[in-house]
Scaffold this active site. Structure first.
Site, PDB file in Angstrom:
ATOM      1  N   SER A   7       0.830  -1.211   0.000  1.00 33.93           N
ATOM      2  CA  SER A   7       0.000   0.000   0.000  1.00 33.93           C
ATOM      3  C   SER A   7       0.864   1.261   0.000  1.00 33.93           C
ATOM      4  O   SER A   7       0.339   2.370  -0.004  1.00 33.93           O
ATOM      5  CB  SER A   7      -0.931   0.006   1.219  1.00 33.93           C
ATOM      6  OG  SER A   7      -0.192  -0.163   2.419  1.00 33.93           O
ATOM      7  N   ASN A  94      -2.132  -2.632  13.278  1.00 28.89           N
ATOM      8  CA  ASN A  94      -3.587  -2.455  13.219  1.00 28.89           C
ATOM      9  C   ASN A  94      -4.056  -1.206  13.975  1.00 28.89           C
ATOM     10  O   ASN A  94      -4.861  -0.431  13.466  1.00 28.89           O
ATOM     11  CB  ASN A  94      -4.300  -3.702  13.755  1.00 28.89           C
ATOM     12  CG  ASN A  94      -4.030  -4.923  12.890  1.00 28.89           C
ATOM     13  OD1 ASN A  94      -3.471  -4.791  11.791  1.00 28.89           O
ATOM     14  ND2 ASN A  94      -4.405  -6.097  13.363  1.00 28.89           N
ATOM     15  N   THR A 139     -39.156  27.379 -10.105  1.00 23.77           N
ATOM     16  CA  THR A 139     -39.425  26.014  -9.637  1.00 23.77           C
ATOM     17  C   THR A 139     -39.632  25.236 -10.933  1.00 23.77           C
ATOM     18  O   THR A 139     -40.140  25.796 -11.920  1.00 23.77           O
ATOM     19  CB  THR A 139     -40.692  25.925  -8.762  1.00 23.77           C
ATOM     20  OG1 THR A 139     -41.808  26.390  -9.513  1.00 23.77           O
ATOM     21  CG2 THR A 139     -40.574  26.759  -7.485  1.00 23.77           C
ATOM     22  N   HIS A 140     -39.189  23.989 -10.957  1.00 21.34           N
ATOM     23  CA  HIS A 140     -39.209  23.188 -12.197  1.00 21.34           C
ATOM     24  C   HIS A 140     -38.399  23.864 -13.303  1.00 21.34           C
ATOM     25  O   HIS A 140     -38.631  23.613 -14.477  1.00 21.34           O
ATOM     26  CB  HIS A 140     -40.637  22.946 -12.705  1.00 21.34           C
ATOM     27  CG  HIS A 140     -41.608  22.536 -11.648  1.00 21.34           C
ATOM     28  ND1 HIS A 140     -41.913  21.221 -11.377  1.00 21.34           N
ATOM     29  CD2 HIS A 140     -42.327  23.276 -10.763  1.00 21.34           C
ATOM     30  CE1 HIS A 140     -42.788  21.160 -10.386  1.00 21.34           C
ATOM     31  NE2 HIS A 140     -43.048  22.402  -9.989  1.00 21.34           N
ATOM     32  N   ASN A 269     -16.330  28.531 -22.564  1.00 20.03           N
ATOM     33  CA  ASN A 269     -16.887  27.348 -21.910  1.00 20.03           C
ATOM     34  C   ASN A 269     -16.597  27.363 -20.402  1.00 20.03           C
ATOM     35  O   ASN A 269     -15.459  27.570 -19.999  1.00 20.03           O
ATOM     36  CB  ASN A 269     -16.310  26.082 -22.537  1.00 20.03           C
ATOM     37  CG  ASN A 269     -16.638  25.993 -24.020  1.00 20.03           C
ATOM     38  OD1 ASN A 269     -17.718  26.400 -24.435  1.00 20.03           O
ATOM     39  ND2 ASN A 269     -15.703  25.484 -24.805  1.00 20.03           N
ATOM     40  N   GLU A 274     -18.212  22.989 -14.865  1.00 15.35           N
ATOM     41  CA  GLU A 274     -18.578  21.649 -15.327  1.00 15.35           C
ATOM     42  C   GLU A 274     -17.798  20.573 -14.569  1.00 15.35           C
ATOM     43  O   GLU A 274     -18.327  19.514 -14.225  1.00 15.35           O
ATOM     44  CB  GLU A 274     -18.316  21.517 -16.834  1.00 15.35           C
ATOM     45  CG  GLU A 274     -19.250  22.373 -17.665  1.00 15.35           C
ATOM     46  CD  GLU A 274     -18.793  22.455 -19.111  1.00 15.35           C
ATOM     47  OE1 GLU A 274     -19.397  21.763 -19.942  1.00 15.35           O
ATOM     48  OE2 GLU A 274     -17.830  23.188 -19.418  1.00 15.35           O
ATOM     49  N   TYR A 301      -9.548  -6.592  12.641  1.00 13.35           N
ATOM     50  CA  TYR A 301      -8.928  -6.080  11.423  1.00 13.35           C
ATOM     51  C   TYR A 301      -8.933  -7.146  10.321  1.00 13.35           C
ATOM     52  O   TYR A 301      -8.757  -8.331  10.584  1.00 13.35           O
ATOM     53  CB  TYR A 301      -7.480  -5.641  11.692  1.00 13.35           C
ATOM     54  CG  TYR A 301      -6.761  -5.171  10.443  1.00 13.35           C
ATOM     55  CD1 TYR A 301      -6.886  -3.856  10.001  1.00 13.35           C
ATOM     56  CD2 TYR A 301      -5.987  -6.053   9.685  1.00 13.35           C
ATOM     57  CE1 TYR A 301      -6.256  -3.430   8.839  1.00 13.35           C
ATOM     58  CE2 TYR A 301      -5.353  -5.638   8.517  1.00 13.35           C
ATOM     59  CZ  TYR A 301      -5.488  -4.323   8.095  1.00 13.35           C
ATOM     60  OH  TYR A 301      -4.871  -3.912   6.954  1.00 13.35           O
ATOM     61  N   GLN A 306      -7.367  -2.005   4.054  1.00 10.49           N
ATOM     62  CA  GLN A 306      -6.320  -1.236   3.384  1.00 10.49           C
ATOM     63  C   GLN A 306      -6.921  -0.445   2.208  1.00 10.49           C
ATOM     64  O   GLN A 306      -6.372   0.556   1.773  1.00 10.49           O
ATOM     65  CB  GLN A 306      -5.224  -2.182   2.887  1.00 10.49           C
ATOM     66  CG  GLN A 306      -4.064  -1.501   2.211  1.00 10.49           C
ATOM     67  CD  GLN A 306      -2.874  -2.446   2.076  1.00 10.49           C
ATOM     68  OE1 GLN A 306      -2.228  -2.758   3.059  1.00 10.49           O
ATOM     69  NE2 GLN A 306      -2.615  -2.912   0.870  1.00 10.49           N
ATOM     70  N   LYS A 309      -8.195   3.795   2.110  1.00 11.95           N
ATOM     71  CA  LYS A 309      -7.489   5.077   1.999  1.00 11.95           C
ATOM     72  C   LYS A 309      -7.694   5.821   0.692  1.00 11.95           C
ATOM     73  O   LYS A 309      -7.954   7.029   0.685  1.00 11.95           O
ATOM     74  CB  LYS A 309      -5.995   4.852   2.244  1.00 11.95           C
ATOM     75  CG  LYS A 309      -5.721   4.548   3.695  1.00 11.95           C
ATOM     76  CD  LYS A 309      -4.334   4.026   3.911  1.00 11.95           C
ATOM     77  CE  LYS A 309      -4.301   3.168   5.148  1.00 11.95           C
ATOM     78  NZ  LYS A 309      -5.050   1.871   5.007  1.00 11.95           N
TER      79      LYS A 309
HETATM   80  N1  ARG Z   1      -1.179  -1.425   5.210  1.00  5.54           N
HETATM   81  C1  ARG Z   1      -2.135  -1.874   6.166  1.00  5.54           C
HETATM   82  C2  ARG Z   1      -3.426  -1.070   5.985  1.00  5.54           C
HETATM   83  O1  ARG Z   1      -3.402  -0.056   5.366  1.00  5.54           O
HETATM   84  C3  ARG Z   1      -1.616  -1.679   7.551  1.00  5.54           C
HETATM   85  C4  ARG Z   1      -2.116  -2.677   8.556  1.00  5.54           C
HETATM   86  C5  ARG Z   1      -1.622  -4.036   8.266  1.00  5.54           C
HETATM   87  N2  ARG Z   1      -1.955  -4.938   9.308  1.00  5.54           N
HETATM   88  C6  ARG Z   1      -1.787  -6.262   9.158  1.00  5.54           C
HETATM   89  N3  ARG Z   1      -2.103  -6.990  10.159  1.00  5.54           N
HETATM   90  N4  ARG Z   1      -1.346  -6.776   8.041  1.00  5.54           N
HETATM   91  O2  ARG Z   1      -4.467  -1.471   6.436  1.00  5.54           O
END
Ligand code: ARG
Length: 442
Positions: A7, A94, A139-140, A269, A274, A301, A306, A309
């Site tokens: 990641s 975690n 309206t509309h 434009n 837009e 977990y 992961q 994000k």
């Molecule tokens: N890269 C992991 C995440 O974003 C971090 C946690 C990993 N934990 C594990 N037990 N493998 O979630």
């Protein structure tokens, strides 16, 4: 495995928060006597030099070390030796990632809230300047009744205020510390979770270790606030697109926020508007993506998390960009007040004023007044004129009680000035509301 597992490509964005969390954790381990004071010093110095290295762009990120947490920890040990290996005592990735990500989202919330406030101020300033300038209210998307341009802009200030409220509310629930929940069950070391929570600016430690490492509600609440905020910005963007179009020409945007066509020289434009309108798509998608990731995950977990994000990073960036562009357009736009005023009075926009007059002065029941007004609109429409273009004689043929006084309510200014009810579009109301907002937002 490395390709699907790593990641670091995106979670390197968390480096500041990761170092911040590790500094707090190390200081706490020292205080409770799990590691020595010398180790705390060398860990802290090492982490700070790594921060400088990342800042300078010289950090050797590697996918072999999977994520930002292991990249930084490995680098620390490379730099300071044995002490670096003691940092991970009494924690797990975690609780570490849950902590880092909360800190990142909290920063994002604070930044976005400031931007929303900036946009509200820009809108309120323009609203104060145009508190008495009429435009057609729809309206509309059909001409309904005249409103003032200031009143229209202040409607968005209300929406944005709710967006800020949602962020503030999400922040309150976000602000508990997962750090020290360890992998899922807590730890046998005598850690002080209240201390790390306080150091990191959290209100308290999370109460249940299983929940602490597996809760992503804070990310979902942020994404949900973002999706709603983006929806608001897209509504305003759509109005800008409409107002800029040639048949409307209610506002003009400068070259700063428009692009030309490579083939049609007359084109301006509204690309920025837009794109703000379009960002809603990915932001709504981000919310649905994470809700779908989290659905059905057993405690605690799981690596699925992961995937939390990228949607959040993307949504935060899109929101910030959309707010900046919208604020820019609000400051840039030049309204054509004369043209808005002209159209405010077209399309029988004061028909309701006529009906209200029949009720107020002739004491007719509203339904009868509505019917008489409808008949008069029909006659004017056939003649291709406005209500004010009808003669008194023509009106009296439909309702003999009508007097010349009626013409005074058929103007656009009289119409907006009469809407003095709380929250109504009367210029006095709008000026007061705009001033009130500007005082609060200063
Ligand atoms: N890269 C992991 C995440 O974003 C971090 C946690 C990993 N934990 C594990 N037990 N493998 O979630």
């Amino acid at each position: 495995m490395e390709d699907i597992n790593a990641s670091i490509g995106f979670d390197k964005k968390l480096w500041r928060q990761d170092i911040q969390g590790s500094l707090a954790h190390a200081a706490m381990l020292g205080k409770v006597g799990v590691i020595s004071a010398e180790d705390v010093v060398s860990i802290s110095d090492g982490l700070k030099s790594i921060a400088a290295e990342i800042e300078a762009g010289g950090f050797p990120f590697t996918t072999a070390l999977e994520d930002i947490h292991m990249n930084i920890e490995a680098r620390l040990t490379e730099r300071i030796g044995e002490a670096g290996k003691r940092l991970h005592t009494g924690r797990s990735r975690n609780d570490q990632v849950a902590t880092d990500f909360r800190l990142w989202v909290r920063d994002a919330i604070d930044g976005i809230a400031i931007q929303i406030t900036g946009l509200m101020r820009a809108l309120a300033e323009r609203a104060a300047a145009h508190a008495a300038d009429p435009m057609p209210g729809f309206t509309h998307l059909q001409t309904a009744q005249p409103v003032t341009f200031g009143h229209h802009l202040l409607a968005y200030v209300e929406m944005l205020d709710r967006d800020r409220g949602r962020l503030a509310d999400a922040r309150r629930r976000l602000n508990v510390s997962p750090l020290g929940a360890a992998a899922l069950a807590g730890t046998s070391f005598p850690i002080d979770r209240a201390m790390t929570a306080a150091t990191l600016g959290f209100d308290r430690p999370a109460a249940n270790s299983l929940d602490a490492v597996s809760d992503r509600d804070f990310a979902l609440e942020f994404l949900s606030a973002a999706a709603i905020g983006a929806m608001h910005l897209s509504r305003f963007a759509e109005e800008i697109v409409i107002w800029c179009s040639a048949p409307y020409r209610f506002i003009r945007l400068s070259d700063a926020f428009t692009t030309g066509s490579s083939i049609m020289p007359q084109k301006r434009n509204p690309d920025a508007a837009e794109l703000v309108r379009a960002k809603t798509g990915r932001m709504t998608g981000a919310l649905v993506a994470l809700l779908t990731v989290m659905k059905g995950l057993p405690l605690a977990y799981a690596k699925d998390m992961q995937e939390d994000k990228e949607p959040v990073f993307d949504s935060a960036e899109s929101w910030a960009l959309s707010l900046a562009a919208t604020t820019g357009m609000v400051c840039d736009m030049t309204p054509d007040i004369a043209r808005m005023r002209k159209f405010a009075g077209s399309g029988f926009a004061t028909a309701t004023d006529l009906a209200d007059w029949l009720v107020r002065v002739l004491k007719l029941p509203f339904r009868s007044a509505h019917h008489i007004t409808g008949t008069l609109v029909g006659i004017a429409e056939k003649k291709g004129i406005d209500l004010a273009g009808l003669t008194l004689a023509e009106m009296r043929e439909v309702e003999p009680g009508i007097t010349a006084e009626v013409f005074s309510v058929l103007t656009v200014d009289a119409s907006v000035a009469s809407r003095t009810s709380l929250g109504g579009t009367a210029p006095a109301n709008v000026a007061r509301e705009a001033a009130g907002w500007l005082a609060v937002l200063a």
